[in-house]
Motif scaffolding. Structure first.
Motif: not given
Length: 190
Positions: A5-10, A14, A16, A108, A111, A113
């Motif tokens: 899965t593509e990394p997401i904003a966290r 940003d 990605p 981030s 992964g 939070t």
């Protein structure tokens, strides 16, 4: 068959774009060369004002979305008018802000939070050096301390490792702990 899965904003980062920047610099190291600039002007007494607007890097000139201004002064107990933090207090801000941005980026990227992060920064200074009273006392801080309180959806060990990696990658920590060559030049007014 596995899927990625593509990394997401966290944490407001940003992710990605963070990884795209890392890869771009890895492939073109010359993009990593930056020059930040600031202009400081004396106002009165110990009060001065710094403006920060433009910088170069990533192969070109850039401007912040607005010009930033910061006043600095000394408190009355140190012969100023207290129109802003002292210059050495800005060092505390710079160190804390640099470490904090690293924590946000690293968490981030991993992964994690974050739910709350606070850093308390202190510095001990003996003014006998600055005031010319003692040649045996340095002019600057003799020690600085940063204490983090960090919470997130990872173990305390992982959160501690995030702070440690931020410290290891912090430009401000590096400058303060390793020193930097500073060239001071006087240009006659025209």
């Amino acid at each position: 068959m596995s899927t990625t899965t593509e990394p997401i904003a966290r944490n407001g980062v940003d992710v990605p774009n963070l990884f795209a920047t890392i890869n771009a610099v890895r492939n073109q190291p010359e993009l990593a060369q930056f020059r930040f600039r600031a202009t400081n002007r004396w106002l009165v007494g110990t009060h001065s004002r710094t403006t920060i607007e433009q910088f170069s890097g990533a192969g070109g000139e850039h401007a912040h979305i607005k010009e930033y201004t910061y006043d600095a002064d000394h408190p009355a107990v140190l012969v100023g008018q207290d129109q802003g933090p002292t210059p050495v207090e800005f060092l505390l801000h710079a160190l804390g802000a640099c470490l904090m941005s690293g924590v946000a980026n690293i968490a981030s990227a991993r992964g994690v939070t974050l739910t709350a992060v606070e850093a308390k920064i202190e510095g001990d200074i003996d003014l006998q050096g600055i005031l010319g009273i003692s040649k045996n006392v340095r002019n600057g801080y003799r020690q600085m301390r940063v204490t983090f309180r960090i919470e997130g959806d990872a173990s305390p060990e992982t959160l501690t490792k995030i702070v440690a990696q931020s410290r290891a990658r912090s430009a401000v920590f590096d400058v303060l702990s390793n020193g930097v060559d500073v060239d001071v030049t006087v240009v006659p007014a025209s």
